[in-house]
Design a protein around this motif. Structure first.
Motif, PDB file in Angstrom:
ATOM      1  N   ALA A  48       0.756  -1.201  -0.026  1.00 20.23           N
ATOM      2  CA  ALA A  48      -0.005  -0.010  -0.088  1.00 20.23           C
ATOM      3  C   ALA A  48       0.667   1.363   0.080  1.00 20.23           C
ATOM      4  N   TYR A  49       2.109   0.988   0.376  1.00 21.04           N
ATOM      5  CA  TYR A  49       2.831   2.429   0.574  1.00 21.04           C
ATOM      6  C   TYR A  49       4.076   2.419  -0.201  1.00 21.04           C
ATOM      7  N   VAL A  50       4.473   1.111  -0.995  1.00 19.73           N
ATOM      8  CA  VAL A  50       5.826   0.875  -1.568  1.00 19.73           C
ATOM      9  C   VAL A  50       6.420   2.462  -2.411  1.00 19.73           C
ATOM     10  N   ASN A  51       5.262   3.079  -3.107  1.00 12.35           N
ATOM     11  CA  ASN A  51       5.736   4.384  -3.833  1.00 12.35           C
ATOM     12  C   ASN A  51       5.216   5.349  -3.174  1.00 12.35           C
ATOM     13  N   TYR A  52       5.050   5.431  -1.700  1.00 10.87           N
ATOM     14  CA  TYR A  52       4.699   6.758  -1.368  1.00 10.87           C
ATOM     15  C   TYR A  52       5.724   7.708  -1.050  1.00 10.87           C
ATOM     16  N   TYR A  53       6.957   7.549  -1.321  1.00 13.19           N
ATOM     17  CA  TYR A  53       8.089   7.994  -1.195  1.00 13.19           C
ATOM     18  C   TYR A  53       8.998   8.270  -2.415  1.00 13.19           C
ATOM     19  N   ILE A  54       9.930   8.987  -2.608  1.00 15.55           N
ATOM     20  CA  ILE A  54      10.602   8.849  -3.915  1.00 15.55           C
ATOM     21  C   ILE A  54      11.846   8.251  -3.703  1.00 15.55           C
TER      22      ILE A  54
END
Length: 553
Positions: free
Chosen positions: A240-246
């Protein structure tokens, strides 16, 4: 010629019109019932000849009628059977004018009552009034359909201003005081993580309620780019959060070299290494930066915005919004206008890869749409000054409100021409839009700055403890200030700055600033080449204005 009959007409022997009568033979059967003797005819012809040859000394016969109105006559000679007084050698001379006469009343009445002419008159009568009515209706439709000069759209509360910044713990009485001093709205920064909602802060909920009771609007200041709320989940590569950050892999397979040359304002690498995920994450201001190219991140922040608006906020101010998106190819920054900067320093680079990306306008527009849908007159604004507006547009529409400029006045502006250039430059960058003016000036008195900013097209952001002059606020209600033109001048040998605000059919305003210590005289009609009256009314002066013969009215 029949020797027994004569016809008299008003023509001479040469067949030209004249007042003298001549005689012409006509058929006997038309007028004579009995034969006429040759002796009688001879006598009549002799009488007519003598009449024609008689001289007219005074020309009286020519004066009887105008040339165009001379009548022709028909003379009939009939046997005389009446009394002796009417006889002339056995004949009576009957002269009748040959005048064309119109129809008589009886003849006219025949046509007046004729069904054909009655119908024709009614047809023409009806056609006349139908045409008249059609022209009247057409004129009304033209007036209704003609394009009108639409009245200007009323300014919103945040366009009227002024605004100020407050702490989230401000009291209800302090908010009421700000309202009474003329402030239209206040900006309060969100104290928690950018992905936390208003439900997580009872203090902020209380602030929104206090502002509503005080009748003053609240703008929430928030930094949408940074959050640590889901960093651990993203490091662990939670789906759910794998690409939440750069995230980026390290360069050349080691953990010491950053993915590219992007820096923070502190002149250190903008990348931090995660021992958990074995990758670098982007942290341009020391904290992990959210990836707004991931739809999940965008949706979560949209929910945060919606919560604030539902709780009573009337707008948002985004901090560091120009840096929200970065180059998707993660290319190195190019060298910029370095000035005194050296290699390895933040100002050495142009930052075209980490700032003002082309698709930034679409991201901001999606949030602005939420604000507009949730409020009638809310706003989405940015905290930073902008170098240009191109990246903040979708097509030609600007996706933010109140673009800010805070560098209009500073201690280096010591002449009218310098101030004019600074303001003209700001207007050019902002494309003449309604802006947010914030002064960072240290060279001019605060009341002088207020006069300039309050009379310019835009909203003023003033310090919390500053008293706003009520007269200046009253001037801002003028259509010339809210909607009028804005023309700047450097006058009196460029020593004095001035501008003129005027709207059609409204009194105009001249604002003049002499930043020097020398007395100067300005001839505004001559120096500005503007349509300025010879006499003006002085309505306001700054505290240190020292000309004693000027009366404020």
């Amino acid at each position: 010629m029949d020797k027994n009959k004569l016809e008299v007409s008003a023509k001479d022997a040469n067949n030209s019109p004249t007042a003298n009568a001549t005689y012409k033979a006509i058929p006997e059967s038309e007028y004579l019932e009995e034969p006429v003797s040759d002796q009688a005819l001879a006598r009549l012809n002799s009488h007519a000849k003598n009449h024609n040859n008689a001289p007219e000394a005074d020309g009286a016969h020519e004066k009887m009628l105008p040339e165009d109105d001379k009548l022709s006559h028909t003379v009939k000679i009939i046997p005389s059977t009446g009394s002796p007084e009417k006889k002339a050698d056995g004949f009576t001379l009957d002269i009748k004018p040959s005048v064309v006469v119109g129809m008589g009343k009886e003849e006219l009445m025949k046509y007046a009552n004729d069904p054909f002419w009655v119908r024709l008159r009614w047809f023409l009568f009806i056609c006349f009034w139908l045409l008249w009515a059609a022209m009247l209706i057409g004129a009304i439709l033209i007036i209704i359909a003609a394009p009108k000069c639409a009245p200007p759209e009323p300014k919103t509360w945040w366009e009227e201003g002024p605004l100020t910044e407050v702490n989230a713990l401000i009291t209800a009485d302090e908010l009421k005081t700000l309202k009474s001093r003329g402030f239209k709205g206040v900006i309060a920064d969100w104290p928690l993580d950018s992905l936390q909602t208003v439900d997580d802060s009872p203090d902020f909920q209380s602030l929104l309620k206090k502002a509503k009771d005080a009748g003053i609007e609240i703008i929430v200041g928030i930094e949408p780019g940074t959050s640590t709320l889901h960093l651990n989940d993203s490091e662990a590569k939670d789906d759910a959060y794998v690409n939440y950050y750069i995230w980026r892999n390290h360069a050349k397979g080691n953990t010491t070299e950053s993915p590219n040359n992007w820096l923070t304002p502190d002149d250190v690498s903008a990348w931090k290494y995660s021992d958990v995920r074995k990758q670098f994450y982007y942290a341009p201001f020391g904290k992990p930066w959210l990836n707004y190219r991931d739809p999940k991140v965008k949706e979560e922040f949209s929910r945060v915005i919606t919560k604030f608006l539902d709780a009573g906020a009337r707008g948002l101010r985004l901090t560091r919004a120009p840096y929200l998106l970065v180059d998707p190819d993660f290319a190195d920054e190019n060298v910029g206008d370095v000035g005194n900067a050296a290699v390895g320093q933040y100002n050495f680079y142009s930052h075209h890869k980490t700032k003002d990306q082309p698709d930034l306008g679409s991201l901001l527009k999606s949030w602005r749409d939420i604000v507009k849908n949730k409020t009638e007159d809310g706003l989405l604004m940015l905290r930073e000054d902008l170098d240009n507006l191109q990246s903040y547009k979708v097509n030609v529409s600007l996706s933010i409100d109140l673009p800010r400029h805070s560098q209009v006045f500073n201690d280096k502006l010591t002449s009218g021409i310098q101030i004019k250039k600074a303001i003209d430059s700001a207007q050019q960058i902002l494309e003449g839009r309604w802006a947010l003016w914030k002064s960072s000036n240290t060279g001019l008195d605060r009341d002088v700055v207020d006069i300039i900013m309050f009379m310019m097209p835009g909203t003023s952001l003033v310090p919390l403890n500053h008293t706003v002059n009520s007269e200046l606020l009253s001037f801002r209600k003028s259509p010339s200030i809210m909607y009028g033109s804005f023309d700047t001048y450097a006058v009196a040998n460029d020593s004095t700055f001035a501008f003129i605000r005027v709207a059609p059919s409204n009194p105009g305003y001249i604002v003049a600033l002499n930043p020097t210590e020398d007395m100067v005289k300005v001839n505004f009609p001559q120096d500005t080449k503007a349509s300025v009256q010879d006499e003006v009314t002085v309505q306001f002066v700054s505290n240190n204005y020292n000309v004693t013969d000027i009366e404020v009215k």
